[in-house]
Scaffold this motif. Sequence first.
Motif, PDB file in Angstrom:
ATOM      1  N   UNK A 159       0.832  -1.206   0.000  1.00 27.03           N
ATOM      2  CA  UNK A 159       0.000   0.000   0.000  1.00 27.03           C
ATOM      3  C   UNK A 159       0.871   1.262   0.000  1.00 27.03           C
ATOM      4  N   UNK A 160       0.549   2.205  -0.868  1.00 31.49           N
ATOM      5  CA  UNK A 160       1.305   3.460  -0.889  1.00 31.49           C
ATOM      6  C   UNK A 160       1.070   4.257   0.389  1.00 31.49           C
ATOM      7  N   UNK A 161      -0.214   4.369   0.747  1.00 33.31           N
ATOM      8  CA  UNK A 161      -0.555   4.992   2.026  1.00 33.31           C
ATOM      9  C   UNK A 161      -0.710   3.855   3.029  1.00 33.31           C
ATOM     10  N   UNK A 162       0.295   3.679   3.871  1.00 33.47           N
ATOM     11  CA  UNK A 162       0.381   2.493   4.701  1.00 33.47           C
ATOM     12  C   UNK A 162      -0.758   2.406   5.711  1.00 33.47           C
ATOM     13  N   UNK A 163      -1.239   1.170   5.920  1.00 38.24           N
ATOM     14  CA  UNK A 163      -2.210   0.909   6.979  1.00 38.24           C
ATOM     15  C   UNK A 163      -1.487   0.545   8.272  1.00 38.24           C
ATOM     16  N   UNK A 164      -2.195   0.704   9.388  1.00 38.36           N
ATOM     17  CA  UNK A 164      -1.581   0.462  10.693  1.00 38.36           C
ATOM     18  C   UNK A 164      -1.602  -1.006  11.103  1.00 38.36           C
ATOM     19  N   UNK A 165      -2.610  -1.751  10.626  1.00 38.66           N
ATOM     20  CA  UNK A 165      -2.759  -3.144  11.060  1.00 38.66           C
ATOM     21  C   UNK A 165      -3.183  -4.041   9.907  1.00 38.66           C
ATOM     22  N   UNK A 166      -2.771  -5.326  10.007  1.00 32.64           N
ATOM     23  CA  UNK A 166      -3.244  -6.376   9.099  1.00 32.64           C
ATOM     24  C   UNK A 166      -3.985  -7.394   9.956  1.00 32.64           C
ATOM     25  N   UNK A 167      -5.290  -7.516   9.759  1.00 36.10           N
ATOM     26  CA  UNK A 167      -6.125  -8.387  10.592  1.00 36.10           C
ATOM     27  C   UNK A 167      -6.690  -9.511   9.726  1.00 36.10           C
ATOM     28  N   UNK A 168      -6.361 -10.753  10.098  1.00 34.73           N
ATOM     29  CA  UNK A 168      -6.878 -11.912   9.376  1.00 34.73           C
ATOM     30  C   UNK A 168      -8.113 -12.450  10.084  1.00 34.73           C
ATOM     31  N   UNK A 169      -9.212 -12.567   9.361  1.00 32.55           N
ATOM     32  CA  UNK A 169     -10.453 -13.142   9.875  1.00 32.55           C
ATOM     33  C   UNK A 169     -10.574 -14.555   9.312  1.00 32.55           C
ATOM     34  N   UNK A 170     -10.296 -15.563  10.131  1.00 31.10           N
ATOM     35  CA  UNK A 170     -10.276 -16.951   9.656  1.00 31.10           C
ATOM     36  C   UNK A 170     -11.695 -17.516   9.737  1.00 31.10           C
ATOM     37  N   UNK A 171     -12.365 -17.514   8.600  1.00 29.42           N
ATOM     38  CA  UNK A 171     -13.798 -17.844   8.577  1.00 29.42           C
ATOM     39  C   UNK A 171     -14.081 -19.333   8.683  1.00 29.42           C
ATOM     40  N   UNK A 172     -13.050 -20.184   8.608  1.00 29.22           N
ATOM     41  CA  UNK A 172     -13.259 -21.626   8.757  1.00 29.22           C
ATOM     42  C   UNK A 172     -13.370 -22.020  10.221  1.00 29.22           C
ATOM     43  N   UNK A 173     -13.135 -21.075  11.120  1.00 28.17           N
ATOM     44  CA  UNK A 173     -13.229 -21.349  12.551  1.00 28.17           C
ATOM     45  C   UNK A 173     -14.546 -20.790  13.101  1.00 28.17           C
ATOM     46  N   UNK A 174     -14.549 -20.401  14.355  1.00 27.69           N
ATOM     47  CA  UNK A 174     -15.761 -19.926  15.020  1.00 27.69           C
ATOM     48  C   UNK A 174     -16.213 -18.610  14.387  1.00 27.69           C
ATOM     49  N   UNK A 175     -17.390 -18.611  13.744  1.00 24.97           N
ATOM     50  CA  UNK A 175     -17.832 -17.407  13.046  1.00 24.97           C
ATOM     51  C   UNK A 175     -18.196 -16.274  14.003  1.00 24.97           C
ATOM     52  N   UNK A 176     -18.531 -16.610  15.252  1.00 25.79           N
ATOM     53  CA  UNK A 176     -18.813 -15.556  16.229  1.00 25.79           C
ATOM     54  C   UNK A 176     -17.560 -14.738  16.517  1.00 25.79           C
ATOM     55  N   UNK A 177     -16.409 -15.425  16.596  1.00 28.15           N
ATOM     56  CA  UNK A 177     -15.159 -14.696  16.851  1.00 28.15           C
ATOM     57  C   UNK A 177     -14.788 -13.842  15.646  1.00 28.15           C
ATOM     58  N   UNK A 178     -15.121 -14.310  14.437  1.00 31.24           N
ATOM     59  CA  UNK A 178     -14.874 -13.521  13.229  1.00 31.24           C
ATOM     60  C   UNK A 178     -15.681 -12.225  13.281  1.00 31.24           C
ATOM     61  N   UNK A 179     -16.944 -12.359  13.623  1.00 30.01           N
ATOM     62  CA  UNK A 179     -17.822 -11.187  13.696  1.00 30.01           C
ATOM     63  C   UNK A 179     -17.353 -10.217  14.780  1.00 30.01           C
ATOM     64  N   UNK A 180     -16.977 -10.736  15.956  1.00 27.85           N
ATOM     65  CA  UNK A 180     -16.549  -9.863  17.054  1.00 27.85           C
ATOM     66  C   UNK A 180     -15.227  -9.173  16.726  1.00 27.85           C
ATOM     67  N   UNK A 181     -14.326  -9.885  16.029  1.00 28.19           N
ATOM     68  CA  UNK A 181     -13.073  -9.260  15.603  1.00 28.19           C
ATOM     69  C   UNK A 181     -13.341  -8.077  14.675  1.00 28.19           C
ATOM     70  N   UNK A 182     -14.230  -8.315  13.718  1.00 28.44           N
ATOM     71  CA  UNK A 182     -14.559  -7.257  12.763  1.00 28.44           C
ATOM     72  C   UNK A 182     -15.200  -6.068  13.479  1.00 28.44           C
ATOM     73  N   UNK A 183     -16.127  -6.338  14.380  1.00 30.88           N
ATOM     74  CA  UNK A 183     -16.782  -5.268  15.133  1.00 30.88           C
ATOM     75  C   UNK A 183     -15.773  -4.472  15.964  1.00 30.88           C
ATOM     76  N   UNK A 184     -14.762  -5.160  16.481  1.00 35.56           N
ATOM     77  CA  UNK A 184     -13.755  -4.511  17.317  1.00 35.56           C
ATOM     78  C   UNK A 184     -12.871  -3.555  16.507  1.00 35.56           C
TER      79      UNK A 184
END
Length: 447
Positions: A184-209
């Motif tokens: 990315x030219x304009x750098x982002x601060x974080x890279x967050x992986x949402x592993x959807x093959x696991x618990x989907x509730x944790x995926x949703x809560x990670x995204x909300x966070x």
Amino acid sequence: MHNETLLDIYRFIVEKGDNGICVVDSTGKLIIQNKKMRELQGISDEEFEKRRALEIVGFNMEKGGLLRVLQDQQPILNVKTTFWNQKGQEVTLISNMYPLYSQDELVGAVEFARDITQQENMMYQPLRRYNEPLTFEIITAVSAVMKKVIEKAKIVAYSRMPVVLVGESGTGIDMIAEGIHHELREKNDMFVTLICTRDEKSVQSQLEKYIVEKQKVTFFAERIEYLSMGVQEKIVELLEKHTEHNHVLIASVGEDPFDLIQKGQLSKELYRLFSDISIYVPALRNRKEDIMPFVEDYFNRHRESYGSVIKGLTEDVKEIFLNYNWPGNLKELEVLLDDISSLITNETLVEVHMLPAHFKWKIQNIESPKNRDITKSDIFVVMNKNDLRPLDIYMNEVEDYYISRALDLFDGNVSKTASALGIRRQSLQYRIKKYTESKTSPDERLE
């Protein structure tokens, strides 16, 4: 030999084989579906008889596989399919389908399906991180098709457009996603992986966070088709609600997204949010020129990290690697190299006798003169001094191979496998855990 005797032999072979077999006649009517195929589909003998009575065809027929074979009269090879069977179990198969002829007349089609579910689950693990950012510069791919993939990925990074990465597990999609983040030219601060093959509730809560963060985030939603439609719709709401944050959105799916939408596994709205561009990452079997650069890079890193003197593969092993179809892609290759390097002492080249037993079993049917001496009966036989290795390592290898084969024969059912081996279920689970942990680096176990 009488025809009835021959028929009995054929029936025995069909029912006792490790592959699922499905046969339809020229009209698509189901003729044969062996026990292994019924187990893979999760259907009982009674259900099978109902299907046959109603002339319901095999699994891949519903997806056009056997139908296309009947229409085109051409074989379809190495088709990888993941589905949920009648028992709610996730199953991944690799199928070969062929037209059937009798006296030059088309009489039907047959599918041979190999279960790679356990192997596929292992391939969901990301490729090794190497303790440094995964930029495009450290990706070793040299094939023209992968160069185009990286070229498109760089365009995505420069424009910060959402993207869907399409490809099988273990192909390095996670590396492409992280490469986009670092490009990315304009750098982002974080890279967050949402592993959807696991618990989907944790995926949703990670995204909300993270989506409400003032910091810019690169979200990589890995295999979004594994999320339920309800959760997919909630993610759509979240993404549409927080568009002002200018996050970068990357998603991956395992097959054509339009097929997934038709099957009801992927939300059209969710795909639309990610689909400014789609990038197809090809399987390793379709870009075999990338195998040796990956191997060379692996051993370069091994020498730097552990002070080994290993330089690469003998010509025999190179030919075996280039003839094998790598259903688990780069991740399978990496895990194999981990197995090999764990036994390396002062060797400079990997020879055939150094290949792990489980891999020798896989390659015994490869049409290559270099591995003609590898058969089911001799993978543990010591032919010369080069075959000798410490007894504890040899015995562990035998045990790992034997348990792996037993689990395969019982479709991964731990209770049935433990009963057949004459040990307690807890004892078998301990051995499986020990074997799995031995394949994982200490850093990965801490994550």
